[in-house]
Design a protein around this motif. Structure first.
Motif, PDB file in Angstrom:
ATOM      1  N   ALA A 220       0.823  -1.210   0.000  1.00 30.91           N
ATOM      2  CA  ALA A 220       0.000   0.000   0.000  1.00 30.91           C
ATOM      3  C   ALA A 220       0.855   1.257   0.000  1.00 30.91           C
ATOM      4  CB  ALA A 220      -0.927   0.004   1.218  1.00 30.91           C
ATOM      5  N   PHE A 231      -8.793   6.907  -3.963  1.00 35.05           N
ATOM      6  CA  PHE A 231      -8.442   5.492  -3.868  1.00 35.05           C
ATOM      7  C   PHE A 231      -8.160   4.962  -5.268  1.00 35.05           C
ATOM      8  CE2 PHE A 231      -9.574   0.951  -3.886  1.00 35.05           C
ATOM      9  CZ  PHE A 231      -8.760   0.500  -2.854  1.00 35.05           C
ATOM     10  N   VAL A 233      -5.981   1.410  -7.483  1.00 36.23           N
ATOM     11  CA  VAL A 233      -5.161   0.202  -7.452  1.00 36.23           C
ATOM     12  C   VAL A 233      -4.332   0.180  -8.723  1.00 36.23           C
ATOM     13  CG1 VAL A 233      -5.154  -2.317  -7.209  1.00 36.23           C
ATOM     14  CG2 VAL A 233      -7.072  -0.993  -6.299  1.00 36.23           C
ATOM     15  N   THR A 237      -0.325  -2.822  -5.804  1.00 34.64           N
ATOM     16  CA  THR A 237      -0.357  -1.788  -4.754  1.00 34.64           C
ATOM     17  C   THR A 237      -1.692  -1.062  -4.678  1.00 34.64           C
ATOM     18  OG1 THR A 237       2.025  -1.465  -5.095  1.00 34.64           O
ATOM     19  CG2 THR A 237       0.865   0.239  -3.850  1.00 34.64           C
ATOM     20  N   TYR A 238      -2.181  -0.909  -3.443  1.00 32.89           N
ATOM     21  CA  TYR A 238      -3.368  -0.079  -3.183  1.00 32.89           C
ATOM     22  C   TYR A 238      -2.903   1.336  -2.863  1.00 32.89           C
ATOM     23  CZ  TYR A 238      -6.056  -4.418  -2.683  1.00 32.89           C
ATOM     24  OH  TYR A 238      -6.658  -5.630  -2.907  1.00 32.89           O
ATOM     25  N   VAL A 240      -4.143   4.656  -1.114  1.00 32.73           N
ATOM     26  CA  VAL A 240      -5.203   5.145  -0.240  1.00 32.73           C
ATOM     27  C   VAL A 240      -4.894   6.576   0.188  1.00 32.73           C
ATOM     28  CG1 VAL A 240      -6.598   4.688   1.816  1.00 32.73           C
ATOM     29  CG2 VAL A 240      -5.454   2.780   0.640  1.00 32.73           C
ATOM     30  N   ARG A 263      -4.715  -9.626   4.289  1.00 34.98           N
ATOM     31  CA  ARG A 263      -5.457  -8.410   3.941  1.00 34.98           C
ATOM     32  C   ARG A 263      -5.154  -7.279   4.925  1.00 34.98           C
ATOM     33  NH1 ARG A 263      -8.361 -11.455   7.350  1.00 34.98           N
ATOM     34  NH2 ARG A 263      -9.963 -10.517   8.676  1.00 34.98           N
ATOM     35  N   ARG A 275     -12.508   0.041   4.353  1.00 35.85           N
ATOM     36  CA  ARG A 275     -12.053  -0.665   3.145  1.00 35.85           C
ATOM     37  C   ARG A 275     -11.418  -1.984   3.554  1.00 35.85           C
ATOM     38  NH1 ARG A 275     -11.911   3.263  -0.898  1.00 35.85           N
ATOM     39  NH2 ARG A 275     -11.493   5.381  -0.189  1.00 35.85           N
ATOM     40  N   LEU A 277      -8.625  -4.424   1.940  1.00 29.85           N
ATOM     41  CA  LEU A 277      -7.615  -4.514   0.877  1.00 29.85           C
ATOM     42  C   LEU A 277      -7.021  -5.910   0.912  1.00 29.85           C
ATOM     43  CD1 LEU A 277      -5.772  -1.113   1.558  1.00 29.85           C
ATOM     44  CD2 LEU A 277      -7.905  -1.497   0.314  1.00 29.85           C
TER      45      LEU A 277
END
Length: 280
Positions: A220, A231, A233, A237-238, A240, A263, A275, A277
């Motif tokens: 992340a 937000f 993706v 990688t997320y 945020v 997660r 959220r 993830l």
């Protein structure tokens, strides 16, 4: 599915405290952030949390604002980590070099490990028209970056954005390699977003993204700066973007992130959303 997380950490973005009248146009209430932060810390103190990170813009402006907000953080019973944002440098020029020390930071950028994770805290203000002292060549560099972005029709060539410099970029790349070699997952933290495309993104967001894209162990990228939140993706990688605490008269915004084997669970408070993830 294991019921207990490996660890939890708290997130605050953009408290941006100052003893000022509200900015009704932007719906920002800088003076109200002391009460909101106290409330967030009371909640954090009820939980078993490894640390709390503030993703920049501790203050809105004026050196004396640190004297009011930093003592509130002293009531936190957990470890705390700060990043700096553009507003943290809206101060008298003679204090510009002293901001990291005032916030009790080891340096403007740093990293730390926790339970198989490597957290990398970047200084996104390094190349900007506000953080370096007057006459510093990095101010000119920032203007050149802004012009290139403007000429290309990009949204983010704004004077409130910044970039990391060459030495920090090399350090960042090295830390990513070190973490990979150690089998650690990585969470990158910066005041400035780099994805999705937005007017608040770092001045060198394209270059940052291409570095991140070369690694599959970056779980992340967490940031503030864009108070509306965001937000996205990209690859493994997320991205945020946490909402700004300073916004609205009385609704808070902060989060607790629970890290599990498979997660990340983000529990949002106030304006911040929940959220899940799933790790890829």
């Amino acid at each position: 599915m294991p019921s207990a997380p490996l660890f939890r950490f708290g997130v605050v973005a953009d408290p941006q405290y100052a003893d000022l009248e509200p900015n009704l146009t932007l719906n920002r209430y800088p003076a109200n952030s002391l009460a909101k932060l106290r409330s967030a810390i009371e909640e954090f103190n009820r939980h078993d949390i490894a640390f709390v990170v503030t993703l920049g813009d501790i203050i809105d402006r004026e050196w004396k604002s640190f004297d009011a907000i930093l003592p509130v953080y002293e009531t936190l019973r957990h470890r705390k980590h700060f990043l700096l944002g553009n507003h943290d440098f809206a101060i008298a020029p003679e204090h510009l070099d002293n901001v990291p020390a005032r916030a009790g930071m080891p340096s403007a950028y740093y990293d730390f490990g926790h339970s198989g994770y490597r957290f990398i805290a970047l200084d996104g203000n390094e190349i900007s028209v506000f953080a370096p002292p007057e006459g510093d060549p990095r101010r000119q560099q920032a203007k050149e970056l802004m012009k290139v972005l403007d000429d290309a029709g990009a949204l983010n060539g704004q004077r409130w954005n910044g970039a990391i410099g060459e030495r920090q970029f090399d350090w960042f790349a090295e830390k990513l390699q070190e973490a990979k070699a150690a089998g650690e997952k990585v969470v990158v933290m910066n005041h400035y977003p780099v994805f999705p495309d937005n007017g608040h993104n770092a001045l060198n967001s394209e270059r940052m993204l291409s570095l991140l894209a070369g690694h599959d162990h970056i779980v992340a990228y967490l940031n503030g700066h864009n108070h509306a939140g965001n937000f996205g993706v990209s690859g493994a990688t997320y991205f945020v973007n946490f909402k700004g605490m300073v916004d609205t008269e009385d609704t808070n915004a902060y989060a607790i992130v629970s890290v599990y084997e498979d997660r990340l669970e983000i529990t949002g408070f106030g304006r911040e959303v929940d959220r899940t993830l799933t790790l890829r």
